[in-house]
Write an enzyme that holds these catalytic residues in place. Structure first.
Site, PDB file in Angstrom:
ATOM      1  NE  ARG A  80      -3.864  -2.195   2.249  1.00 16.45           N
ATOM      2  CZ  ARG A  80      -3.737  -3.528   2.327  1.00 16.45           C
ATOM      3  NH1 ARG A  80      -2.557  -4.058   2.604  1.00 16.45           N
ATOM      4  NH2 ARG A  80      -4.778  -4.310   2.120  1.00 16.45           N
ATOM      5  CG  HIS A 105      -0.868  -5.569  -4.264  1.00 13.55           C
ATOM      6  ND1 HIS A 105       0.262  -5.459  -3.476  1.00 13.55           N
ATOM      7  CD2 HIS A 105      -1.646  -6.515  -3.662  1.00 13.55           C
ATOM      8  CE1 HIS A 105       0.184  -6.313  -2.464  1.00 13.55           C
ATOM      9  NE2 HIS A 105      -0.964  -6.950  -2.540  1.00 13.55           N
ATOM     10  CG  HIS A 179      -0.037 -11.486  -3.868  1.00 13.54           C
ATOM     11  ND1 HIS A 179      -0.976 -12.251  -3.216  1.00 13.54           N
ATOM     12  CD2 HIS A 179      -0.027 -10.293  -3.237  1.00 13.54           C
ATOM     13  CE1 HIS A 179      -1.536 -11.537  -2.257  1.00 13.54           C
ATOM     14  NE2 HIS A 179      -0.972 -10.343  -2.240  1.00 13.54           N
ATOM     15  CB  THR A 180       2.771 -17.778  -5.067  1.00 12.25           C
ATOM     16  OG1 THR A 180       3.067 -17.626  -6.456  1.00 12.25           O
ATOM     17  CG2 THR A 180       2.381 -19.224  -4.808  1.00 12.25           C
ATOM     18  CE1 TYR A 181      -4.156 -15.319  -0.830  1.00 13.17           C
ATOM     19  CE2 TYR A 181      -3.210 -14.748  -2.967  1.00 13.17           C
ATOM     20  CZ  TYR A 181      -3.982 -14.423  -1.865  1.00 13.17           C
ATOM     21  OH  TYR A 181      -4.574 -13.183  -1.794  1.00 13.17           O
ATOM     22  CG  ASP A 252      -2.551  -8.188   4.922  1.00 14.66           C
ATOM     23  OD1 ASP A 252      -1.512  -8.368   4.250  1.00 14.66           O
ATOM     24  OD2 ASP A 252      -3.602  -7.723   4.438  1.00 14.66           O
ATOM     25  CD  GLU A 313       2.133 -10.370  -0.319  1.00 15.46           C
ATOM     26  OE1 GLU A 313       2.145  -9.245  -0.855  1.00 15.46           O
ATOM     27  OE2 GLU A 313       1.249 -10.723   0.489  1.00 15.46           O
TER      28      GLU A 313
END
Length: 348
Positions: A80, A105, A179-181, A252, A313
């Site tokens: 952000r 992003h 941004h892989t989960y 987060d 990340e």
């Protein structure tokens, strides 16, 4: 080792290509030209069974419609930016407000929603694909023409290397990540609450209710944010600690890393035996435990929901252009932005 190429779909009249990298050890990674998305990653469990350990979709339309940045390259600026604005060399820049009053992003489109050019390579002990994109001066409000290359390399040692490089013709800001989960249970059989995470970090960044960093660093000692000796994700999900609650009962948050390229991040799933080790040269890692994943769609046949995956990340600090106490994201003409993150998959 090999690279295969296939058709994944069409978006706005443009073809989206899937590239699959595979080695002889049973590891396979598929990425898309759309957003540089890592859409599939197969690794064996302790019994040798290959399963997918990332969240993604089987159709490009689902990425455009539902995806919370599943697997995507994020830029020009990951995280952000307060007020969607910043000053650079005495000039003010206004970005799109796509996260309340803030910029997130890279904006509405960003690097995650464009089609990249691709070039593959095959060597004896590694294969890969280099993705290239030119972000035009003024795109999403950012200054300068930014020439970006992100290279995915798979080795015979079950390493996935992600190399970022960028140059500009005008002073700008850059902060790239993937941004892989991840979900090491395999094929999304379980959520990630029982995953055990270790991060070599003594400080995390305090967040406000809008998830914007306040600029303050908090010591992890005695909090659910102390991952130095490893702990399960569910400790943060069940915590009443204010910082966990405001993140949707989880995390987060950016963690400032104590060390680089030194096995600084470890993720384990006891049931499958899978282990993921991450090393980076970036100053921080944002741990996001999927607390905002909505339950209005399916992910590879599984109902989407909170805690279905987690992101690690590796990047510079969010809002660092407005918070000079953090490492600078400024890139000038004649300079080169370079960063590498190394993911190594194994079993215990």
């Amino acid at each position: 080792m090999k690279v295969t190429k296939g058709f994944f779909g069409t978006l706005n009249g443009k073809e989206v290509t899937a590239y699959t990298l595979s080695n002889s050890k049973g590891m396979e990674m598929t990425c898309l030209t759309y957003g540089g998305i890592i859409t599939k990653l197969l690794t064996p469990d302790r019994e040798g069974k290959r399963e997918d350990v990332v969240l993604g979709f089987d159709r490009v339309e689902d990425y455009e419609r539902n995806s919370p940045y599943f697997g995507a390259i994020v830029g020009r600026f990951a995280g952000r930016i307060r007020g969607a604005a910043f000053e650079l060399e005495g000039k003010s820049y206004q970005l799109l407000k796509n996260d309340g009053e803030n910029h997130l992003h890279g904006g509405k489109v960003g690097f995650s929603h464009v089609i990249w050019e691709a070039e593959t390579f095959e060597e004896q002990d590694r294969v890969g694909v280099a993705l290239h994109y030119v972000s035009q001066d003024g795109e999403e409000g950012y200054p300068g023409n930014l020439n970006v290359t992100v290279t995915y390399t798979l080795t015979e040692e079950n390493e996935l290397l992600v190399d970022y490089a960028a140059t500009t013709d005008q002073t700008t800001i850059v902060n790239l990540t993937n941004h892989t989960y991840f979900n090491l249970s395999g094929d999304l059989k379980e959520d990630i609450l029982d995953h055990e995470l270790t991060i070599k970090s003594d400080e995390f960044l305090q967040l406000k209710s809008d998830l914007m960093p306040t600029g303050e660093k908090i010591r992890v000692d005695g909090t659910p944010f102390d991952f130095n000796n490893g702990k399960q994700i569910k400790e943060g999900a069940t915590s009443v600690y204010e910082q966990n609650v405001l993140a949707g009962r989880g995390y987060d948050h950016p963690f400032m890393l104590n060390t680089n390229n030194d096995r600084e991040i470890m993720l384990k799933d006891e049931k499958s035996g899978r282990v993921l080790m991450i090393e980076t040269d970036e100053p921080c890692v944002v741990l996001y435990t999927g607390t905002q994943i909505e339950d209005t769609y399916k992910v590879k046949g599984v109902q989407a929901r909170k805690y279905l995956g987690l992101c690690l990340e590796t990047q510079g600090a969010p809002d660092s252009i407005n918070q000079p106490q953090f490492p600078s994201p400024i890139l000038r003409a004649g300079e080169r932005y370079e960063s590498r993150t190394r993911y190594v998959f194994g079993v215990e």
